[in-house]
Scaffold this motif. Structure first.
Motif, mmCIF file in Angstrom:
data_model
loop_
_atom_site.group_PDB
_atom_site.id
_atom_site.type_symbol
_atom_site.label_atom_id
_atom_site.label_comp_id
_atom_site.label_asym_id
_atom_site.label_seq_id
_atom_site.Cartn_x
_atom_site.Cartn_y
_atom_site.Cartn_z
ATOM 1 N N ARG A 1 0.839 -1.190 0.000
ATOM 2 C CA ARG A 1 0.000 0.000 0.000
ATOM 3 C C ARG A 1 0.883 1.252 0.000
ATOM 4 O O ARG A 1 1.863 1.325 0.725
ATOM 5 C CB ARG A 1 -0.906 0.004 1.239
ATOM 6 C CG ARG A 1 -2.051 1.003 1.170
ATOM 7 C CD ARG A 1 -2.802 1.021 2.485
ATOM 8 N NE ARG A 1 -3.380 -0.266 2.816
ATOM 9 C CZ ARG A 1 -4.526 -0.710 2.330
ATOM 10 N NH1 ARG A 1 -5.207 0.015 1.479
ATOM 11 N NH2 ARG A 1 -4.995 -1.891 2.692
ATOM 12 N N GLN B 1 -0.773 4.954 -11.609
ATOM 13 C CA GLN B 1 -0.552 5.162 -10.182
ATOM 14 C C GLN B 1 -1.863 5.466 -9.468
ATOM 15 O O GLN B 1 -2.105 5.015 -8.341
ATOM 16 C CB GLN B 1 0.448 6.302 -9.980
ATOM 17 C CG GLN B 1 0.840 6.560 -8.542
ATOM 18 C CD GLN B 1 1.669 7.827 -8.417
ATOM 19 O OE1 GLN B 1 1.166 8.932 -8.582
ATOM 20 N NE2 GLN B 1 2.960 7.662 -8.132
ATOM 21 N N THR C 1 -4.792 4.322 -10.083
ATOM 22 C CA THR C 1 -5.561 3.104 -9.807
ATOM 23 C C THR C 1 -5.043 2.397 -8.568
ATOM 24 O O THR C 1 -5.807 1.698 -7.886
ATOM 25 C CB THR C 1 -5.503 2.128 -11.000
ATOM 26 O OG1 THR C 1 -4.178 1.607 -11.145
ATOM 27 C CG2 THR C 1 -5.924 2.804 -12.289
ATOM 28 N N GLN C 2 -3.754 2.557 -8.268
ATOM 29 C CA GLN C 2 -3.171 1.911 -7.106
ATOM 30 C C GLN C 2 -3.489 2.670 -5.812
ATOM 31 O O GLN C 2 -3.663 2.062 -4.760
ATOM 32 C CB GLN C 2 -1.653 1.816 -7.271
ATOM 33 C CG GLN C 2 -1.188 0.905 -8.390
ATOM 34 C CD GLN C 2 -1.419 -0.547 -8.072
ATOM 35 O OE1 GLN C 2 -1.314 -0.963 -6.933
ATOM 36 N NE2 GLN C 2 -1.757 -1.317 -9.084
ATOM 37 N N ARG C 3 -3.557 3.987 -5.911
ATOM 38 C CA ARG C 3 -3.647 4.804 -4.698
ATOM 39 C C ARG C 3 -5.061 5.223 -4.328
ATOM 40 O O ARG C 3 -5.296 5.647 -3.202
ATOM 41 C CB ARG C 3 -2.778 6.058 -4.870
ATOM 42 C CG ARG C 3 -1.301 5.757 -4.954
ATOM 43 C CD ARG C 3 -0.482 7.031 -4.934
ATOM 44 N NE ARG C 3 0.936 6.746 -4.773
ATOM 45 C CZ ARG C 3 1.866 7.661 -4.628
ATOM 46 N NH1 ARG C 3 1.533 8.938 -4.622
ATOM 47 N NH2 ARG C 3 3.131 7.326 -4.489
ATOM 48 N N ASN D 1 -8.729 4.729 -3.262
ATOM 49 C CA ASN D 1 -9.556 3.715 -2.608
ATOM 50 C C ASN D 1 -10.962 4.213 -2.305
ATOM 51 O O ASN D 1 -11.940 3.498 -2.506
ATOM 52 C CB ASN D 1 -8.893 3.254 -1.307
ATOM 53 C CG ASN D 1 -7.544 2.611 -1.543
ATOM 54 O OD1 ASN D 1 -7.446 1.609 -2.236
ATOM 55 N ND2 ASN D 1 -6.496 3.190 -0.964
ATOM 56 N N ASN E 1 -13.293 4.926 -5.847
ATOM 57 C CA ASN E 1 -12.837 4.038 -6.906
ATOM 58 C C ASN E 1 -13.931 3.001 -7.097
ATOM 59 O O ASN E 1 -14.107 2.102 -6.268
ATOM 60 C CB ASN E 1 -11.507 3.379 -6.522
ATOM 61 C CG ASN E 1 -10.898 2.582 -7.657
ATOM 62 O OD1 ASN E 1 -11.596 2.136 -8.561
ATOM 63 N ND2 ASN E 1 -9.592 2.382 -7.601
ATOM 64 N N ARG F 1 -6.938 -2.404 -10.532
ATOM 65 C CA ARG F 1 -5.599 -1.839 -10.342
ATOM 66 C C ARG F 1 -4.756 -2.076 -11.594
ATOM 67 O O ARG F 1 -4.847 -3.131 -12.220
ATOM 68 C CB ARG F 1 -4.902 -2.485 -9.147
ATOM 69 C CG ARG F 1 -5.742 -2.549 -7.878
ATOM 70 C CD ARG F 1 -6.033 -1.191 -7.289
ATOM 71 N NE ARG F 1 -6.679 -1.305 -5.980
ATOM 72 C CZ ARG F 1 -7.081 -0.279 -5.253
ATOM 73 N NH1 ARG F 1 -6.902 0.952 -5.698
ATOM 74 N NH2 ARG F 1 -7.660 -0.459 -4.078
ATOM 75 N N HIS F 2 -3.938 -1.093 -11.905
ATOM 76 C CA HIS F 2 -3.011 -1.224 -13.024
ATOM 77 C C HIS F 2 -1.643 -0.739 -12.589
ATOM 78 O O HIS F 2 -1.521 0.150 -11.744
ATOM 79 C CB HIS F 2 -3.479 -0.412 -14.236
ATOM 80 C CG HIS F 2 -4.690 -0.971 -14.911
ATOM 81 N ND1 HIS F 2 -4.665 -2.133 -15.641
ATOM 82 C CD2 HIS F 2 -5.976 -0.528 -14.947
ATOM 83 C CE1 HIS F 2 -5.876 -2.380 -16.123
ATOM 84 N NE2 HIS F 2 -6.686 -1.429 -15.700
ATOM 85 N N GLN F 3 -0.604 -1.319 -13.205
ATOM 86 C CA GLN F 3 0.761 -0.921 -12.875
ATOM 87 C C GLN F 3 1.515 -0.380 -14.072
ATOM 88 O O GLN F 3 2.625 0.080 -13.954
ATOM 89 C CB GLN F 3 1.525 -2.121 -12.301
ATOM 90 C CG GLN F 3 1.030 -2.542 -10.938
ATOM 91 C CD GLN F 3 1.841 -3.695 -10.376
ATOM 92 O OE1 GLN F 3 2.376 -4.509 -11.118
ATOM 93 N NE2 GLN F 3 1.918 -3.777 -9.072
#
Length: 704
Positions: free
Chosen positions: A190, A395, A397-399, A401, A404, A409-411
């Protein structure tokens, strides 16, 4: 099918020992990831073949392990030494292959240490990094730096290189594997958004209340920690101070020591008083509208750390060493400081949160929501993203919450949709206090007369201003322009996305009755959606992050991550310590067809001990087959090396294959030893006979 993120390794040498180290760290940290090894020595095939494991990886990350000696042509002659004059063309070829396709997941290129000894012109690793600087999601790491960081003494292992193409010692491999795992962990965990730090005995030596402003010590180790925190601020982390002192004393201390890398202006928030630190931290985090699980807390006092862990278990608490001489290593090995990629949005974050304080003051002074929005002078842009903004969108999509909808999630580059009918929009905002930057995104695709939105997200710092309504209206307008009658937004229930569910339920007038569902409405109706500032019941709390229950985390690890990272930063700072920890992992003997028979004393026990070490196994029977115990050819290379070191027996790999049990190998080596003894005895008898004849001939000559 394994749905875990996959870490795919390919390279120019045997990577099983590297994978072993990475696997240790994945298990140690409880990361939800698997490891896949590409076929041996097929680096360019993996990069250029669209059907390869490397190119097909869409969930996880890729790692390329390179040693220049494996790519260089060989000089003529018996030694067949690498021709370092061709290094530039090797760098060009490798960079071209890596840049020839779009990377869907992050890719680390780990350049192993070389034996060039000055033969290579310039720095080939730096040259490769420069050539790949503009390739999205590709980063380059110099293995020589890992050797220094983890204090590796002996790097090269010529014997292992010759027999199994494993060019490095176990300690060097531990450093390389740890570098891979550390990079991967930074992407998996996280995101860290806030670092809260103690003052006395942490940022400086001594206690300001006792030693005075001028009496505290600003030794190099403390300045190293301060420098690291200042760098974290520059990279977008928010630095906060929690200190049990009088605030005036601490302010005077910062002013009296201009050599401090960490300045008072770096601090987004401070609580310098005598109140309990957990309560102060909760106040700060609430004011920043963030969650406690995005915070790292640093303190030298074990009592303060214990209180923080007990009262704010979602926070990652890490105890700082009390010995100043250990601080530099602690800073270098605190993985929580790592950020694999820093975007322009990250660098602006501290300023953005300071601007938020001005917005909060305006909100408190505004009588109505409409007057608050009018005072903001808000401008929202919903436009297609540029190529250099894709990293920020991934980024996001990762952060994100709280707001959303789908929690997808994508990297990497796979955040961008494919196809002419796809919609992808970046959402930017600014007001009279400053530029928010990219705060949200929309992604959708037309299907059966409906525009289906699978990414609908907005940063929590931009909620409550009607931006989310404008986003939905943009979806409706786009659907109408494409001749589509309906729009639908994918919603998946998560632990913390209550705000987006409330929004969707209110706008679509439908309750979320399932953990995964589509909210749908006519496109014409969606195009008219707007924030009704006169609606009764609007509550500022709807724009705040959903509270996180203490101790609640989304998914693994179940163990306290702060304690795990603390152990790394304190005790696992050298390759020797890491290799020792990995070697301590012992597996039970597998359930195989052959029953356990203890090895006989002597040669069998010596060989069994080597097998146990190599296979990391609790027990090994005399008649257990090496392959059935999990042994591979790479393990035989290690067996060969240990037989030579411990028993002074040089056995070729073919012989080890031919004798797959402890008993058969011991019998073979014993017979060989007996044969050598017989031969040696015969040779000694022959030598004695020759000496006797020579003496007899000499004596006969004297008598004559």
């Amino acid at each position: 099918m394994d749905a875990r993120p996959m870490l795919t390794l390919c390279g120019t040498y045997t990577l099983d020992p590297v994978a072993r180290v990475v696997d240790y760290w994945i298990d140690f940290l409880g990361l939800p990831a698997g490891i896949a090894l590409a076929p041996y020595a097929q680096l360019f095939q993996q990069m250029l073949d669209p059907a390869s494991e490397f190119r097909r990886n869409r969930n996880g990350a890729n790692v390329v392990c390179v040693r220049w000696e494996d790519l260089l042509p060989r000089r003529a002659g018996a030694a067949r030494e690498p021709d370092w004059s061709a290094i530039e063309s090797c760098v060009t070829e490798l960079a071209s292959a890596l840049a020839s396709f779009e990377h869907a997941v992050p890719c680390l290129v780990l350049v192993g240490p070389t034996s060039a000894d000055g033969e290579a012109a310039g720095d080939p690793c730096a040259a490769l990094a420069a050539r790949l600087a503009q390739v999205p999601y590709v980063s380059v790491e110099d293995g020589a730096r890992a050797m220094r960081r983890y204090r590796v003494g002996q790097v090269a292992d010529p014997a292992s290189d010759r027999f199994g193409h494993v060019p490095y010692t176990p300690e060097a491999l531990a450093a390389l594997g740890t570098t891979v795992a550390r990079w991967h962990a930074a992407m998996q965990r996280r995101p860290v958004k806030v670092i809260a730090v103690d003052g006395d005995h942490t940022l400086w030596g001594g206690v300001v209340a006792e030693n005075g402003v001028q009496g505290v010590r600003m030794d190099p180790p403390y300045l190293a920690l301060q420098g690291a925190l200042a760098a974290q601020n520059d990279a977008g982390r928010l630095i906060c101070l929690l200190s049990k002192n009088d605030e005036r004393d601490v302010r005077d201390l910062f002013a009296a020591h201009p050599q401090m890398p960490l300045r008072w202006s770096h601090l987004v928030a401070q609580r310098v008083d005598w109140n309990p630190k957990p309560g102060n931290l909760r106040e700060i985090v609430a004011g920043l509208e963030l969650g406690l699980d995005s915070v790292v807390f640093l303190d030298d006092n074990p009592v303060e750390c214990a209180q923080m862990r007990a009262q704010c278990p979602a926070t990652m608490t890490v105890r700082v060493p009390t010995e100043p001489e250990r601080l530099a290593a602690f800073v270098d090995h605190l993985w929580l400081f790592d950020q694999p990629q820093v975007t322009e949005e990250d660098r602006k974050r501290a300023a953005m949160y300071r601007e938020n304080a001005s917005r909060a003051e305006l909100r408190r002074d505004s009588q109505t929501l409409q007057s608050f929005l009018d005072g903001l002078e808000l401008v929202v842009e919903i436009e297609p993203p540029s190529a250099d903004e894709v990293a920020r969108l991934a980024q996001l999509t990762q952060r994100t919450n709280q707001f959303n909808a789908s929690l997808i999630r994508h990297q990497g580059g796979d955040v961008c949709p494919e196809g002419a009918d796809a919609l992808h929009r970046a959402v930017r905002a600014r007001d009279r206090f400053g530029d928010y930057g990219i705060v949200g995104q929309i992604r959708a695709r037309a299907r059966a007369g409906c525009l289906e939105v699978d990414l609908f997200m907005l940063s929590c710092r931009a909620l409550g201003r009607g931006i989310e309504h404008r986003m939905l209206a943009a979806v409706g307008a786009h659907a109408q322009a494409c001749g589509l009658e309906r729009i639908a937004v994918l919603y998946r229930r998560g632990d913390r996305n209550l705000p987006v569910r409330r929004f969707l339920e209110s706008v679509f007038a439908t309750e979320a009755d399932d953990d995964s569902m589509w909210f749908a409405m006519p496109a014409a109706e969606a195009a008219k959606v707007s924030l009704d500032t006169s609606a009764q019941g609007w509550d500022e709390r709807d724009a705040a992050p959903a509270p996180v229950a203490e101790g609640e985390r989304a998914g693994p690890p179940a163990a306290d991550p702060g304690a795990l990272y603390e152990r790394i930063a304190h005790d696992m700072t050298t390759a020797a310590a890491i290799e020792q920890a990995i070697s301590a992992r012992i597996a039970p003997r597998p359930d195989i067809a052959v029953g356990f028979i203890a090895p006989a004393p002597g040669m069998e026990r010596d060989i069994a001990a080597i097998w146990r070490q190599v296979l990391r196994m609790e027990t090994v029977g005399a008649h257990d087959r090496f392959q059935e115990l999990g042994g591979k050819s790479i393990h035989l290379v290690q067996v060969h090396k240990l037989l030579l070191e411990r028993l002074h027996v040089d056995v070729d790999i073919t012989t080890l294959f031919q004798h797959p049990t402890v008993a058969s190998l011991a019998a073979h080596l014993s017979m060989r030893a007996d044969g050598r003894k017989t031969l040696d005895a015969a040779q000694q008898r022959g030598a004695r006979m020759r000496e006797a004849r020579a003496r007899a001939a000499k004596n006969a000559g004297v008598r004559a």
